[in-house]
Design a protein around this motif. Structure first.
Motif, PDB file in Angstrom:
ATOM      1  N   ASP A 194      30.965  33.101  44.393  1.00  0.00           N
ATOM      2  CA  ASP A 194      32.254  33.066  43.679  1.00  0.00           C
ATOM      3  C   ASP A 194      32.387  34.204  42.663  1.00  0.00           C
ATOM      4  O   ASP A 194      33.502  34.571  42.289  1.00  0.00           O
ATOM      5  CB  ASP A 194      32.447  31.730  42.977  1.00  0.00           C
ATOM      6  CG  ASP A 194      32.615  30.581  43.951  1.00  0.00           C
ATOM      7  OD1 ASP A 194      33.038  30.822  45.104  1.00  0.00           O
ATOM      8  OD2 ASP A 194      32.312  29.436  43.571  1.00  0.00           O
ATOM      9  N   ALA A 195      31.272  34.762  42.225  1.00  0.00           N
ATOM     10  CA  ALA A 195      31.304  35.841  41.233  1.00  0.00           C
ATOM     11  C   ALA A 195      31.943  37.121  41.777  1.00  0.00           C
ATOM     12  O   ALA A 195      32.347  37.990  41.004  1.00  0.00           O
ATOM     13  CB  ALA A 195      29.890  36.136  40.739  1.00  0.00           C
ATOM     14  N   TYR A 196      32.060  37.242  43.097  1.00  0.00           N
ATOM     15  CA  TYR A 196      32.614  38.452  43.701  1.00  0.00           C
ATOM     16  C   TYR A 196      34.137  38.389  43.876  1.00  0.00           C
ATOM     17  O   TYR A 196      34.777  39.413  44.097  1.00  0.00           O
ATOM     18  CB  TYR A 196      31.960  38.699  45.066  1.00  0.00           C
ATOM     19  CG  TYR A 196      30.486  38.968  44.947  1.00  0.00           C
ATOM     20  CD1 TYR A 196      30.007  40.251  44.737  1.00  0.00           C
ATOM     21  CD2 TYR A 196      29.563  37.930  45.027  1.00  0.00           C
ATOM     22  CE1 TYR A 196      28.652  40.501  44.617  1.00  0.00           C
ATOM     23  CE2 TYR A 196      28.203  38.162  44.907  1.00  0.00           C
ATOM     24  CZ  TYR A 196      27.751  39.441  44.699  1.00  0.00           C
ATOM     25  OH  TYR A 196      26.405  39.688  44.568  1.00  0.00           O
ATOM     26  N   VAL A 197      34.695  37.203  43.788  1.00  0.00           N
ATOM     27  CA  VAL A 197      36.142  37.040  43.984  1.00  0.00           C
ATOM     28  C   VAL A 197      36.893  37.812  42.907  1.00  0.00           C
ATOM     29  O   VAL A 197      36.597  37.710  41.718  1.00  0.00           O
ATOM     30  CB  VAL A 197      36.532  35.543  43.978  1.00  0.00           C
ATOM     31  CG1 VAL A 197      38.043  35.381  44.049  1.00  0.00           C
ATOM     32  CG2 VAL A 197      35.862  34.816  45.138  1.00  0.00           C
ATOM     33  N   GLY A 198      37.845  38.626  43.355  1.00  0.00           N
ATOM     34  CA  GLY A 198      38.651  39.437  42.452  1.00  0.00           C
ATOM     35  C   GLY A 198      38.162  40.866  42.302  1.00  0.00           C
ATOM     36  O   GLY A 198      38.898  41.726  41.824  1.00  0.00           O
ATOM     37  N   LEU A 199      36.924  41.142  42.718  1.00  0.00           N
ATOM     38  CA  LEU A 199      36.391  42.501  42.614  1.00  0.00           C
ATOM     39  C   LEU A 199      36.960  43.394  43.705  1.00  0.00           C
ATOM     40  O   LEU A 199      37.293  42.929  44.798  1.00  0.00           O
ATOM     41  CB  LEU A 199      34.868  42.493  42.733  1.00  0.00           C
ATOM     42  CG  LEU A 199      34.082  41.775  41.644  1.00  0.00           C
ATOM     43  CD1 LEU A 199      32.586  41.860  41.957  1.00  0.00           C
ATOM     44  CD2 LEU A 199      34.370  42.362  40.282  1.00  0.00           C
ATOM     45  N   GLU A 200      37.020  44.674  43.441  1.00  0.00           N
ATOM     46  CA  GLU A 200      37.419  45.670  44.433  1.00  0.00           C
ATOM     47  C   GLU A 200      36.358  45.662  45.529  1.00  0.00           C
ATOM     48  O   GLU A 200      35.168  45.496  45.259  1.00  0.00           O
ATOM     49  CB  GLU A 200      37.531  47.036  43.744  1.00  0.00           C
ATOM     50  CG  GLU A 200      37.974  48.166  44.629  1.00  0.00           C
ATOM     51  CD  GLU A 200      36.811  48.872  45.303  1.00  0.00           C
ATOM     52  OE1 GLU A 200      36.985  49.303  46.459  1.00  0.00           O
ATOM     53  OE2 GLU A 200      35.733  48.975  44.693  1.00  0.00           O
ATOM     54  N   GLN A 201      36.767  45.823  46.768  1.00  0.00           N
ATOM     55  CA  GLN A 201      35.882  45.678  47.921  1.00  0.00           C
ATOM     56  C   GLN A 201      34.627  46.532  47.816  1.00  0.00           C
ATOM     57  O   GLN A 201      33.513  46.039  47.978  1.00  0.00           O
ATOM     58  CB  GLN A 201      36.631  46.024  49.207  1.00  0.00           C
ATOM     59  CG  GLN A 201      35.750  45.975  50.441  1.00  0.00           C
ATOM     60  CD  GLN A 201      36.478  46.384  51.713  1.00  0.00           C
ATOM     61  OE1 GLN A 201      37.683  46.606  51.700  1.00  0.00           O
ATOM     62  NE2 GLN A 201      35.760  46.486  52.806  1.00  0.00           N
ATOM     63  N   GLY A 202      34.761  47.814  47.573  1.00  0.00           N
ATOM     64  CA  GLY A 202      33.599  48.703  47.512  1.00  0.00           C
ATOM     65  C   GLY A 202      32.629  48.307  46.413  1.00  0.00           C
ATOM     66  O   GLY A 202      31.406  48.313  46.609  1.00  0.00           O
ATOM     67  N   ARG A 203      33.153  47.957  45.255  1.00  0.00           N
ATOM     68  CA  ARG A 203      32.309  47.541  44.135  1.00  0.00           C
ATOM     69  C   ARG A 203      31.559  46.255  44.481  1.00  0.00           C
ATOM     70  O   ARG A 203      30.371  46.118  44.209  1.00  0.00           O
ATOM     71  CB  ARG A 203      33.160  47.341  42.891  1.00  0.00           C
ATOM     72  CG  ARG A 203      32.357  46.922  41.692  1.00  0.00           C
ATOM     73  CD  ARG A 203      33.190  46.923  40.427  1.00  0.00           C
ATOM     74  NE  ARG A 203      32.394  46.403  39.341  1.00  0.00           N
ATOM     75  CZ  ARG A 203      32.812  45.511  38.470  1.00  0.00           C
ATOM     76  NH1 ARG A 203      34.034  45.043  38.534  1.00  0.00           N
ATOM     77  NH2 ARG A 203      32.035  45.091  37.509  1.00  0.00           N
ATOM     78  N   ALA A 204      32.260  45.297  45.094  1.00  0.00           N
ATOM     79  CA  ALA A 204      31.638  44.028  45.475  1.00  0.00           C
ATOM     80  C   ALA A 204      30.517  44.261  46.492  1.00  0.00           C
ATOM     81  O   ALA A 204      29.444  43.666  46.377  1.00  0.00           O
ATOM     82  CB  ALA A 204      32.688  43.083  46.037  1.00  0.00           C
ATOM     83  N   GLU A 205      30.757  45.116  47.474  1.00  0.00           N
ATOM     84  CA  GLU A 205      29.743  45.398  48.489  1.00  0.00           C
ATOM     85  C   GLU A 205      28.501  46.037  47.860  1.00  0.00           C
ATOM     86  O   GLU A 205      27.372  45.651  48.164  1.00  0.00           O
ATOM     87  CB  GLU A 205      30.312  46.306  49.573  1.00  0.00           C
ATOM     88  CG  GLU A 205      31.337  45.621  50.457  1.00  0.00           C
ATOM     89  CD  GLU A 205      32.028  46.568  51.424  1.00  0.00           C
ATOM     90  OE1 GLU A 205      31.808  47.798  51.346  1.00  0.00           O
ATOM     91  OE2 GLU A 205      32.803  46.065  52.257  1.00  0.00           O
ATOM     92  N   ARG A 206      28.702  47.012  46.977  1.00  0.00           N
ATOM     93  CA  ARG A 206      27.571  47.679  46.310  1.00  0.00           C
ATOM     94  C   ARG A 206      26.778  46.675  45.462  1.00  0.00           C
ATOM     95  O   ARG A 206      25.544  46.638  45.508  1.00  0.00           O
ATOM     96  CB  ARG A 206      28.057  48.827  45.434  1.00  0.00           C
ATOM     97  CG  ARG A 206      28.421  50.080  46.207  1.00  0.00           C
ATOM     98  CD  ARG A 206      28.696  51.258  45.292  1.00  0.00           C
ATOM     99  NE  ARG A 206      29.782  51.015  44.344  1.00  0.00           N
ATOM    100  CZ  ARG A 206      31.079  51.140  44.619  1.00  0.00           C
ATOM    101  NH1 ARG A 206      31.466  51.532  45.818  1.00  0.00           N
ATOM    102  NH2 ARG A 206      31.991  50.916  43.700  1.00  0.00           N
TER     103      ARG A 206
END
Length: 71
Positions: free
Chosen positions: A16-28
């Motif tokens: 759930d901590a990744y929800v709302g993050l920009e895709q590239g940032r979340a993947e990294r």
């Protein structure tokens, strides 16, 4: 006889901590935290439902993570 393969470890991480993050940032960030596989999908994508240890899935809408789950 061949040894039984060991599945990748799952990091102690909250998807759930990744929800709302920009895709590239979340993947990294997910890879830095130890996820062996990070899969980004568009909303409504048809996917297989097998559970894979060490995999983190993102549903990405408008360049941001809308949903995140293990497996």
């Amino acid at each position: 006889m061949a040894p039984i393969p060991t599945p990748p470890a799952e990091p102690h991480d909250n998807p759930d901590a990744y929800v709302g993050l920009e895709q590239g940032r979340a993947e990294r960030l997910a890879r830095e935290k130890g996820w062996s596989t990070v899969r980004s999908l568009p909303p409504g994508a048809i996917i297989t439902m097998e559970y894979r240890s060490g995999r983190l899935n993102f549903e990405v809408k408008d360049g941001r993570v809308a949903r995140s789950w293990k497996g």
